[in-house]
Design a protein around this motif. Sequence first.
Motif, PDB file in Angstrom:
ATOM      1  N   LEU A 144      12.463   6.934   7.582  1.00 26.34           N
ATOM      2  CA  LEU A 144      11.830   7.033   6.270  1.00 26.34           C
ATOM      3  C   LEU A 144      10.329   7.221   6.358  1.00 26.34           C
ATOM      4  CD1 LEU A 144      12.636   6.906   3.311  1.00 26.34           C
ATOM      5  CD2 LEU A 144      12.211   4.460   3.364  1.00 26.34           C
ATOM      6  N   ALA A 145       9.692   6.534   7.277  1.00 25.53           N
ATOM      7  CA  ALA A 145       8.228   6.585   7.352  1.00 25.53           C
ATOM      8  C   ALA A 145       7.762   5.984   8.663  1.00 25.53           C
ATOM      9  CB  ALA A 145       7.618   5.801   6.193  1.00 25.53           C
ATOM     10  N   ASP A 146       6.504   6.219   8.986  1.00 21.77           N
ATOM     11  CA  ASP A 146       5.920   5.609  10.169  1.00 21.77           C
ATOM     12  C   ASP A 146       5.394   4.214   9.868  1.00 21.77           C
ATOM     13  OD1 ASP A 146       6.417   7.811  11.770  1.00 21.77           O
ATOM     14  OD2 ASP A 146       4.572   8.804  11.160  1.00 21.77           O
ATOM     15  N   ASN A 147       5.285   3.877   8.600  1.00 16.30           N
ATOM     16  CA  ASN A 147       4.683   2.604   8.239  1.00 16.30           C
ATOM     17  C   ASN A 147       5.167   2.187   6.860  1.00 16.30           C
ATOM     18  OD1 ASN A 147       2.989   0.453   7.615  1.00 16.30           O
ATOM     19  ND2 ASN A 147       1.261   1.350   8.704  1.00 16.30           N
ATOM     20  N   GLU A 148       5.871   1.051   6.789  1.00 13.13           N
ATOM     21  CA  GLU A 148       6.389   0.610   5.493  1.00 13.13           C
ATOM     22  C   GLU A 148       5.286   0.191   4.535  1.00 13.13           C
ATOM     23  OE1 GLU A 148       6.450  -1.274   8.265  1.00 13.13           O
ATOM     24  OE2 GLU A 148       7.086  -3.343   7.855  1.00 13.13           O
ATOM     25  N   LEU A 149       4.066  -0.039   5.066  1.00 16.94           N
ATOM     26  CA  LEU A 149       2.968  -0.445   4.196  1.00 16.94           C
ATOM     27  C   LEU A 149       2.612   0.644   3.191  1.00 16.94           C
ATOM     28  CD1 LEU A 149       0.611  -2.254   6.738  1.00 16.94           C
ATOM     29  CD2 LEU A 149       2.358  -3.242   5.251  1.00 16.94           C
ATOM     30  N   LEU A 150       2.878   1.906   3.531  1.00 14.08           N
ATOM     31  CA  LEU A 150       2.649   2.985   2.571  1.00 14.08           C
ATOM     32  C   LEU A 150       3.465   2.772   1.310  1.00 14.08           C
ATOM     33  CD1 LEU A 150       2.706   6.123   4.912  1.00 14.08           C
ATOM     34  CD2 LEU A 150       0.709   5.131   3.789  1.00 14.08           C
ATOM     35  N   PHE A 151       4.659   2.210   1.466  1.00 13.20           N
ATOM     36  CA  PHE A 151       5.543   1.968   0.329  1.00 13.20           C
ATOM     37  C   PHE A 151       5.197   0.665  -0.378  1.00 13.20           C
ATOM     38  CE2 PHE A 151       7.786   5.113   2.705  1.00 13.20           C
ATOM     39  CZ  PHE A 151       8.592   5.796   1.797  1.00 13.20           C
ATOM     40  N   THR A 152       4.967  -0.382   0.385  1.00 12.23           N
ATOM     41  CA  THR A 152       4.731  -1.689  -0.242  1.00 12.23           C
ATOM     42  C   THR A 152       3.396  -1.747  -0.989  1.00 12.23           C
ATOM     43  OG1 THR A 152       3.808  -2.584   1.824  1.00 12.23           O
ATOM     44  CG2 THR A 152       6.156  -2.906   1.442  1.00 12.23           C
ATOM     45  N   PHE A 153       2.432  -0.913  -0.587  1.00 18.64           N
ATOM     46  CA  PHE A 153       1.139  -0.884  -1.272  1.00 18.64           C
ATOM     47  C   PHE A 153       0.976   0.320  -2.193  1.00 18.64           C
ATOM     48  CE2 PHE A 153       0.012  -3.708   2.310  1.00 18.64           C
ATOM     49  CZ  PHE A 153      -0.525  -4.757   1.594  1.00 18.64           C
ATOM     50  N   GLY A 154       2.052   1.076  -2.386  1.00 17.08           N
ATOM     51  CA  GLY A 154       1.984   2.207  -3.316  1.00 17.08           C
ATOM     52  C   GLY A 154       1.002   3.265  -2.880  1.00 17.08           C
ATOM     53  N   ALA A 155       0.994   3.583  -1.583  1.00 21.35           N
ATOM     54  CA  ALA A 155      -0.019   4.491  -1.049  1.00 21.35           C
ATOM     55  C   ALA A 155       0.530   5.852  -0.647  1.00 21.35           C
ATOM     56  CB  ALA A 155      -0.699   3.838   0.156  1.00 21.35           C
ATOM     57  N   LEU A 156       1.721   6.198  -1.088  1.00 24.79           N
ATOM     58  CA  LEU A 156       2.299   7.479  -0.679  1.00 24.79           C
ATOM     59  C   LEU A 156       1.410   8.653  -1.077  1.00 24.79           C
ATOM     60  CD1 LEU A 156       6.148   7.256  -1.360  1.00 24.79           C
ATOM     61  CD2 LEU A 156       4.877   6.718   0.716  1.00 24.79           C
TER      62      LEU A 156
END
Length: 205
Positions: A144-156
């Motif tokens: 899905l991504a290289d870093n789940e923080l992009l999703f949890t912080f709404g940074a897509l």
Amino acid sequence: LLASSLTRGMIYAAILQSGAGLNDGIKRSLTKDEAYQRGKDIMTFLHVHKIDELGSIPTQKILSIYGELYKKYGRDLFLPAVDHLIIEKNLEELWQKQEVANVPIIIGKMTDDLKQSDYQGILNLIQTRSQQSPIYMYLFSKKLADNELLFTFGALERSEKQWSFRDYRLEAMIMDQWTNFIKKGNPGNAWKAYQKENPFIRIIV
């Protein structure tokens, strides 16, 4: 901070991401001597001789030495230090003796976080939480991504990668669950607490 006696009664809930676990071979804390050595190396690379001088060093100059520090220490560069003030004992010992704040926890990892192919370290930590506040476990798909923080912080939208409509919907769902947890200590959306008799794991794909 969960392990510090100085924060008792100040933390309502906690989310442990990327590398959280116990007794799985991953280094998660430094001794006081190790922390001091890192501080000395930072001062050496910055050509600083007194701690007071560090306050006047520009941020960009500090960031510029990160590469050299990482070559020497790798991912163990910055870890919590057992300084016997904020953290009084080894972190693994504190978890095993249930001397960590008894609050609801979300814990999880990428499917190959830190090159660990399994999640035994997380299960080891969960096992120390018997008869304590609920703990919610997740696994985040590496595809899905290289870093789940992009999703949890709404940074897509601030990422250079092109994301699909489904990705943005998933981002909204994850942020909603994390926000619910912060407000209520429960992520909601049918996410059950992990229990030995009912080992529920939220798989995010």
